[in-house]
Design an enzyme around this catalytic site. Structure first.
Site, PDB file in Angstrom:
ATOM      1  N   ARG A   1      46.939 -53.824 -19.117  1.00 37.08           N
ATOM      2  CA  ARG A   1      47.294 -55.121 -20.051  1.00 37.08           C
ATOM      3  C   ARG A   1      46.356 -56.200 -19.260  1.00 37.08           C
ATOM      4  NH1 ARG A   1      52.959 -57.142 -20.885  1.00 37.08           N
ATOM      5  NH2 ARG A   1      53.686 -55.765 -19.128  1.00 37.08           N
TER       6      ARG A   1
ATOM      7  N   GLY B   1      54.731 -41.596 -12.063  1.00 40.94           N
ATOM      8  CA  GLY B   1      55.919 -42.272 -11.903  1.00 40.94           C
ATOM      9  C   GLY B   1      56.168 -42.732 -10.726  1.00 40.94           C
TER      10      GLY B   1
ATOM     11  N   GLY C   1      52.612 -53.292  -5.278  1.00 44.27           N
ATOM     12  CA  GLY C   1      51.523 -53.970  -4.836  1.00 44.27           C
ATOM     13  C   GLY C   1      50.975 -55.308  -5.910  1.00 44.27           C
TER      14      GLY C   1
ATOM     15  N   ARG D   1      31.160 -71.746   5.312  1.00 42.25           N
ATOM     16  CA  ARG D   1      31.193 -70.559   5.101  1.00 42.25           C
ATOM     17  C   ARG D   1      31.916 -69.618   6.436  1.00 42.25           C
ATOM     18  NH1 ARG D   1      25.444 -68.905   3.345  1.00 42.25           N
ATOM     19  NH2 ARG D   1      26.303 -66.983   3.095  1.00 42.25           N
TER      20      ARG D   1
HETATM   21  C1  UD1 Z   1      60.021 -50.400 -12.556  1.00 41.33           C
HETATM   22  C2  UD1 Z   1      61.153 -49.744 -12.492  1.00 41.33           C
HETATM   23  C3  UD1 Z   1      62.166 -50.730 -13.193  1.00 41.33           C
HETATM   24  C4  UD1 Z   1      62.304 -52.185 -12.519  1.00 41.33           C
HETATM   25  C5  UD1 Z   1      60.666 -52.511 -12.852  1.00 41.33           C
HETATM   26  C6  UD1 Z   1      60.615 -53.885 -12.005  1.00 41.33           C
HETATM   27  C7  UD1 Z   1      60.992 -47.355 -12.202  1.00 41.33           C
HETATM   28  C8  UD1 Z   1      61.328 -46.067 -12.850  1.00 41.33           C
HETATM   29  N1  UD1 Z   1      61.428 -48.266 -12.838  1.00 41.33           N
HETATM   30  O1  UD1 Z   1      59.782 -50.217 -14.095  1.00 41.33           O
HETATM   31  O2  UD1 Z   1      63.439 -50.167 -12.940  1.00 41.33           O
HETATM   32  O3  UD1 Z   1      63.028 -52.957 -13.364  1.00 41.33           O
HETATM   33  O4  UD1 Z   1      59.926 -51.695 -12.152  1.00 41.33           O
HETATM   34  O5  UD1 Z   1      59.163 -54.249 -12.223  1.00 41.33           O
HETATM   35  O6  UD1 Z   1      60.817 -47.281 -10.863  1.00 41.33           O
HETATM   36  N2  UD1 Z   1      53.090 -47.207  -9.854  1.00 41.33           N
HETATM   37  C9  UD1 Z   1      52.596 -46.306  -9.093  1.00 41.33           C
HETATM   38  N3  UD1 Z   1      52.332 -44.962  -9.608  1.00 41.33           N
HETATM   39  C10 UD1 Z   1      53.013 -44.373 -10.658  1.00 41.33           C
HETATM   40  C11 UD1 Z   1      53.918 -45.649 -11.337  1.00 41.33           C
HETATM   41  C12 UD1 Z   1      54.010 -46.673 -10.945  1.00 41.33           C
HETATM   42  O7  UD1 Z   1      51.946 -46.634  -8.167  1.00 41.33           O
HETATM   43  O8  UD1 Z   1      52.917 -43.230 -10.835  1.00 41.33           O
HETATM   44  C13 UD1 Z   1      53.173 -48.377  -9.275  1.00 41.33           C
HETATM   45  C14 UD1 Z   1      52.632 -49.297 -10.361  1.00 41.33           C
HETATM   46  O9  UD1 Z   1      51.179 -49.380  -9.932  1.00 41.33           O
HETATM   47  C15 UD1 Z   1      53.329 -50.735 -10.168  1.00 41.33           C
HETATM   48  C16 UD1 Z   1      54.925 -50.110  -9.701  1.00 41.33           C
HETATM   49  O10 UD1 Z   1      54.526 -48.996  -9.282  1.00 41.33           O
HETATM   50  O11 UD1 Z   1      53.090 -51.602  -8.940  1.00 41.33           O
HETATM   51  C17 UD1 Z   1      55.944 -50.211 -10.852  1.00 41.33           C
HETATM   52  O12 UD1 Z   1      55.569 -49.270 -12.102  1.00 41.33           O
HETATM   53  P1  UD1 Z   1      55.523 -50.023 -13.417  1.00 41.33           P
HETATM   54  O13 UD1 Z   1      54.856 -48.748 -14.343  1.00 41.33           O
HETATM   55  O14 UD1 Z   1      55.205 -51.269 -13.743  1.00 41.33           O
HETATM   56  O15 UD1 Z   1      57.035 -49.856 -13.332  1.00 41.33           O
HETATM   57  P2  UD1 Z   1      58.111 -50.208 -14.637  1.00 41.33           P
HETATM   58  O16 UD1 Z   1      58.017 -49.363 -15.940  1.00 41.33           O
HETATM   59  O17 UD1 Z   1      57.871 -51.546 -14.852  1.00 41.33           O
END
Ligand code: UD1
Ligand code: CA
Length: 447
Positions: free
Chosen positions: A17, A82, A106, A315
């Site tokens: 996004r 995930g 991050g 700088r």
């Molecule tokens: C996740 C949580 C959710 C929580 C939300 C808060 C899970 C299953 N869900 O959902 O309960 O309310 O965050 O924002 O954990 N990432 C990876 N590798 C992956 C997937 C994700 O590094 O395979 C990282 C993403 O870059 C991000 C973070 O993990 O920084 C969260 O991933 P995102 O996909 O945003 O999780 P949500 O579906 O928002």
């Protein structure tokens, strides 16, 4: 004794996004990559390991991480399956570690170190950081029972009643390393997203009779960034906090809304920062220094009593000693100015050392670059560099030496010497007026 801590920062997602070729965690907030904020918060706990899970743009993310923290380790998650799968990639780098593992994101920059400390020091086997959401939207919901946290249900998998819960999962949690290893190994992906959810470790831990609890924080701390609009809002929030913190620490900001801080800007008490001053990363300003309006500073140090600007640019590697004055339209890079040195106007100092009390005249340039390599200019104490001197480096000018205005200095100047590197002046009486007269006559003839 407090238990050892390891931090795992998830940063493999693409952040689609953002609509960007740059990985989301490398977009800048407070002058540094977004992920630097979570890394810095974790660093406060002096973790035994700091592991960053990288995936999208892993090469660029790793390079940036190494710059921010040479001790950070990188775990590669080439396919994003995930948050549970992401943590699984990090665990082999924590082999033998038996303390507390903290998982952070991050893209979530405002987690306070005190909140992380509370999680790390908590006695439950797993602690999840939750928050009461003003608009719970699609966050995972925390289902709390009589004996603490029972499970986390992702929005996609939640029924209508569960979606009514306002207590949400921030994504941050702390768990015992051994338990986390065991549970992450057992995660499945039989859910609405087909992902390995880290959140499922909560239910698994409860089934195993472990203690799981929730710590809550303010929603502002858990703010995650997904779009450029959110990034801009986060920048505004960061800046307004940084401005307030500086003023609370005793710094005068004449017009706070126009001063821009970086994550690590350090300004001493009674320093005065004028309007429209921008701090890039790595700036320290000592007590009582003054930065006049419209200056840009990055990677530099300004000592007590020094004045900078207006319209100056410091700088990386610019080091100003006590009572140094750097004036308007002066650029300083990788140069040390010792106590009381003055460089008032229209000057470039690069790869230079300027001795105590030396005065650099207007329009001076250290010619530090020969087109291939950089060279140093060393000027002693109490020297006087005449206006418009070109110092062709490598070159040294001794203590108390003087260069004539307009000189091109290509050879070393010993202490106490006067160096003139310019052609001798020729003066022809009356010739100036005669030339002008003849030019005017020519113009008239042409009509
Ligand atoms: C996740 C949580 C959710 C929580 C939300 C808060 C899970 C299953 N869900 O959902 O309960 O309310 O965050 O924002 O954990 N990432 C990876 N590798 C992956 C997937 C994700 O590094 O395979 C990282 C993403 O870059 C991000 C973070 O993990 O920084 C969260 O991933 P995102 O996909 O945003 O999780 P949500 O579906 O928002
Ligand atoms: Ca998210």
């Amino acid at each position: 004794m407090a238990r050892e801590v390891a931090a795992v920062i998830l940063a493999a997602g693409q952040g689609s996004r953002m609509r960007s070729d740059l990985p989301k965690v490398l977009h800048r907030l407070g002058g540094v990559p977004l992920m630097a904020h979570a890394m810095a918060a974790a660093r406060v706990l002096e973790p035994a390991h700091l592991v960053l899970v990288a995936g999208h743009g892993a090469e660029a993310v790793s390079a940036a991480a190494a710059k921010l923290d040479p001790e950070a380790k990188i775990a590669l998650q080439s396919e994003q399956k995930g948050t549970g799968h992401a943590v699984a990639q990090a665990l082999p780098l924590l082999d033998g570690f038996e303390g507390r593992v903290l998982v952070l994101y991050g893209d979530t920059p405002f987690i306070a170190p005190q909140t992380l400390e509370e999680l790390a020091g908590h006695s439950a086997d797993i602690v999840v950081l939750g928050f009461e959401a003003a608009d719970p939207g699609r966050y995972g919901r925390l289902v709390v029972g009589a004996e603490g946290l029972e499970k986390i249900v992702e929005w996609k998998d939640a029924d209508a009643a569960t979606r009514q819960i306002a207590l949400c999962n921030s994504g941050v949690l702390a768990a015992d390393a051994g338990l986390l290893r065991e549970l992450v190994g057992r995660l499945g992906n039989d859910n609405a997203a087909g992902e390995y959810y880290l959140t499922d470790v909560v239910g698994l831990a409860r089934e195993a009779g472990r203690r799981v609890d929730v710590v809550t924080c303010d929603e502002a701390e858990t703010l995650g960034i997904n779009t450029r609009i959110e990034l801009a809002a986060a920048e505004a929030a960061f800046q307004s906090r940084a401005r307030a913190a500086a003023m609370e620490d005793g710094v005068t900001l004449t017009d706070p809304a126009t001063v821009w801080f970086a994550l690590d800007t350090a300004v001493g008490r009674d320093a005065i920062i004028g309007p429209n001053v921008v701090f890039g990363p790595g700036v320290t300003i000592e007590s009582g220094a003054e930065i006049l309006p419209f200056c840009h500073l990055e990677g530099c140090h300004v000592s007590a009593g020094a004045t900078v600007g207006p319209f100056a640019r410091l700088r990386p590697g610019a080091e100003l000693g006590g009572d140094v004055h750097v004036g308007n339209f002066v650029e300083v890079k990788n140069s040390v100015l010792h106590e009381g040195a003055k460089v008032g106007h229209l000057t470039y100092l690069g790869d230079a050392e300027i001795g105590e009390g030396t005065n650099i005249g207007a329009g001076t340039v250290t010619c530090n670059y020969d087109g291939v390599m950089k060279h140093r200019t060393v000027i002693g104490a109490r020297a006087f560099i005449g206006s418009d001197t070109m110092l062709v480096a490598p070159v040294t000018v001794g203590d108390r030496a003087v260069t004539g205005s307009g000189s091109v200095i290509t050879e070393d100047v010993p202490a106490d010497a006067l160096a003139l590197g310019r052609s001798r002046q020729v003066t022809r009486p009356g010739l100036g007026a005669r030339i002008m007269e003849s030019l005017r006559a020519q113009k008239k003839e042409r009509g």
